[in-house]
Write an enzyme that holds these catalytic residues in place. Structure first.
Site, PDB file in Angstrom:
ATOM      1  N   GLU A 177     -37.334  91.761 -19.969  1.00 43.22           N
ATOM      2  CA  GLU A 177     -37.275  90.545 -20.789  1.00 43.22           C
ATOM      3  C   GLU A 177     -36.197  90.615 -21.856  1.00 43.22           C
ATOM      4  O   GLU A 177     -36.427  90.273 -23.007  1.00 43.22           O
ATOM      5  CB  GLU A 177     -38.647  90.276 -21.412  1.00 43.22           C
ATOM      6  CG  GLU A 177     -39.711  90.057 -20.353  1.00 43.22           C
ATOM      7  CD  GLU A 177     -41.090  89.796 -20.928  1.00 43.22           C
ATOM      8  OE1 GLU A 177     -41.804  88.952 -20.393  1.00 43.22           O
ATOM      9  OE2 GLU A 177     -41.437  90.466 -21.913  1.00 43.22           O
TER      10      GLU A 177
HETATM   11  N1  IFG Z   1     -44.541  90.635 -19.918  1.00 49.47           N
HETATM   12  C1  IFG Z   1     -44.022  91.636 -20.845  1.00 49.47           C
HETATM   13  C2  IFG Z   1     -45.045  92.435 -21.633  1.00 49.47           C
HETATM   14  C3  IFG Z   1     -46.314  91.666 -21.934  1.00 49.47           C
HETATM   15  C4  IFG Z   1     -46.847  91.043 -20.663  1.00 49.47           C
HETATM   16  C5  IFG Z   1     -48.226  90.435 -20.885  1.00 49.47           C
HETATM   17  C6  IFG Z   1     -43.705  93.121 -18.901  1.00 49.47           C
HETATM   18  C7  IFG Z   1     -42.882  94.199 -18.254  1.00 49.47           C
HETATM   19  C8  IFG Z   1     -45.858  90.039 -20.163  1.00 49.47           C
HETATM   20  N2  IFG Z   1     -43.209  92.599 -20.071  1.00 49.47           N
HETATM   21  O1  IFG Z   1     -44.752  92.774 -18.405  1.00 49.47           O
HETATM   22  O2  IFG Z   1     -44.460  92.870 -22.860  1.00 49.47           O
HETATM   23  O3  IFG Z   1     -46.090  90.702 -22.930  1.00 49.47           O
HETATM   24  O4  IFG Z   1     -48.839  90.103 -19.661  1.00 49.47           O
END
Ligand code: IFG
Length: 506
Positions: A317
């Site tokens: 992200e």
């Molecule tokens: N995506 C984000 C996490 C977390 C997650 C919650 C990943 C690799 C959503 N990154 O999953 O930091 O916020 O479900």
């Protein structure tokens, strides 16, 4: 008919289901006050596994269960030969378990195999064995032979202690609940936008400020692991054959580090503390040398504190990092991790660029995207499979669930069980998969009870997928075997979600 707490177990009623089960109901063995545990002569590691078994059995049986190397009708032996006629590769975690009226014999090529067999033995005893105090009844083990070994070597859980902090003692208790399902890796998400949770020499404000009061989602989670606390936790995990995988998330998810050290932002201006659950707004400055001095200090320290082979660099992200900067960043960081002797694990976004074959992408997308994981696999990388719509333990069970998120959909037990790691991603087949991991993000979690409720009963599904032969994969069988764990988890004091899909017993 014995009462449910002392219901005789069937030899195959284990999670993860063993590879090869040959019951012999005429050969049951009963543990009694005279039973002793014998361990492989001259092996301190085998002795420790024997003591672990004794510690599991003593409270509910009230028996002395001495452990030595000479006598004992329960034998834990390090005898590679015991596996050769089992018709399968030795491996570290393989074992051969024989139960007869005369006693129990476990043979394994390595102590990890003895430890795996102990988890199986625990489940083959009546549910009463998990009670905290003495119970009176017959401690019958079903007769027969099990020859077992894992399909994948990496079977992990991730605990996010950045969004909400959990203490070393809480994490140790969590490890105890995971090993009973042969989980052998715990990935700790140590840093994120809301908090920095591991003390780093030379950068004290990381934890003084971003591990302090008011940090975490809703400001509810002060706390951090000291170097000594982390080392103690790593040792505790290693005693239970669990490898800790530390994650320092970068170049995104870094707001907490930048609050503590403004020089880590592009313009040197301090950023505000964040206690919300937004993602994708922070980035280290790929063009500043301060960035890499900081990272090298952190990587050196974390690597020195971590005996396991892996160091997770996050990489997810990074919406606030340009594609060029992301590439520059990863190309600078990969050699730093190698310099300190660790193999890089990273969320699959890092596979958007060419990677050394030693790098391990962790796939977390819902759909089979063209993210490059398959290309990395073709180049020799092994992949950890964590598809969010199957393995993310922070997903709500149902829309009504008070805990969890739902961006990847709702996940109850059948959904968590209904997939195969070798089928998930075109170009990532059996030989490309290192294993599976179930991440538990803590935006909505506050307590160990919350953590356990989200973990059980879905984690046993992921554990079976990671351990058991693909041919054994069967929902009807799994949910029947899972149903027997309700009294066991109640005896262990472990909160769990009573999924309506499971015909819970007792
Ligand atoms: N995506 C984000 C996490 C977390 C997650 C919650 C990943 C690799 C959503 N990154 O999953 O930091 O916020 O479900």
């Amino acid at each position: 008919m014995s009462e449910p707490a002392f219901q005789r177990r069937e030899l195959g009623d284990v999670i993860p289901v063993p590879a090869d089960v040959r019951p012999d109901p005429a050969a049951d063995f009963t543990i009694d006050e005279g039973t002793a545990i014998r361990t492989a002569p001259g092996s301190a590691a085998a002795r420790r596994v024997g003591e672990h078994l004794a510690a599991l059995l003593r409270p509910a049986t009230g028996y002395a269960l001495p452990v030595d190397e000479e006598t004992g009708t329960i034998a834990l032996l390090l005898d590679g030969d015991g596996l050769s006629d089992g018709g399968f590769a030795d491996g570290d975690e393989g074992y051969r378990l024989e139960i007869s009226a005369a006693g129990v014999t476990v043979r394994a090529a390595a102590p990890a195999g003895l430890f795996a067999a102990v988890q199986t033995l625990r489940q083959l005893l009546p549910a009463a064995i998990d009670a905290p105090g003495p119970q009176s009844g017959d401690w019958v083990l079903p007769g027969g032979r099990i020859v077992d070994r894992p399909r994948f070597g990496y079977r992990g859980v991730m605990l996010d202690i950045a969004r909400h902090f959990f203490t070393a003692d809480e994490i140790k208790s969590y490890i105890d609940s995971l090993v009973q399902f042969k989980i052998n890796h715990l990935h700790l998400h140590l840093t994120d936008d809301q908090g920095w949770r591991l003390e780093i020499d030379g950068w004290p404000r990381l934890t003084e400020v971003s591990g302090g009061a008011g940090t975490g989602v809703d400001g509810a989670g002060p706390g951090y692991l000291t170097r000594a606390g982390y080392a103690d936790l790593v040792a505790y995990a290693a005693e239970r054959f669990v490898t800790i995988v530390p994650e320092i998330d970068m170049p995104g998810h870094v707001n907490a580090a930048q609050v503590a050290y403004p020089e880590l932002t592009a313009d040197g201006v301090a950023v505000a503390v964040r206690t919300d659950i937004e993602v994708g707004y922070s980035s280290l400055a790929a063009g500043k040398e301060e960035t890499y001095a900081f990272i090298e200090d952190v990587v050196r320290e974390v690597a020195a504190l971590t005996p396991g082979p892996y160091l997770h660099i996050g990489g997810d992200e990074a919406q606030a990092t340009t594609a060029d900067d992301y590439r520059t960043f990863i190309q600078r960081v990969l050699p730093l991790v190698a310099k300190y002797g660790k193999r890089v694990v990273g969320w699959h976004e890092m596979a958007g660029m060419e990677l050394p074959e030693t790098a391990i992408p962790q796939f977390w997308a819902v759909a089979a995207t063209d993210d490059g994981t398959a290309r990395a696999a073709a180049n020799g990388s092994k992949v950890i499979m964590s598809p969010a719509d199957r393995a993310y333990l922070d997903m709500k069970y149902t829309a009504a669930s008070p805990l969890g998120l739902d961006w990847a959909g709702l996940i109850d037990v059948e959904q968590a069980y209904g997939w195969d790691p070798a089928d998930r991603l075109p170009g990532v087949g059996e030989e490309n998969v290192l294993g599976v991991e179930a991440p538990l993000w803590s935006e909505t979690l506050r307590t160990l009870t919350d953590v356990r409720t989200m973990t059980f009963p879905r984690l046993p599904a992921v554990a079976e997928i990671g351990w058991s032969p693909r041919a054994t994969h069967d929902w009807a069988s799994f949910r029947r075997r899972l149903a027997a764990f309700a009294p066991r988890w109640r005896n262990q004091g472990i909160a769990f979600h009573p999924s309506p899909e499971v015909p819970w017993v007792g």
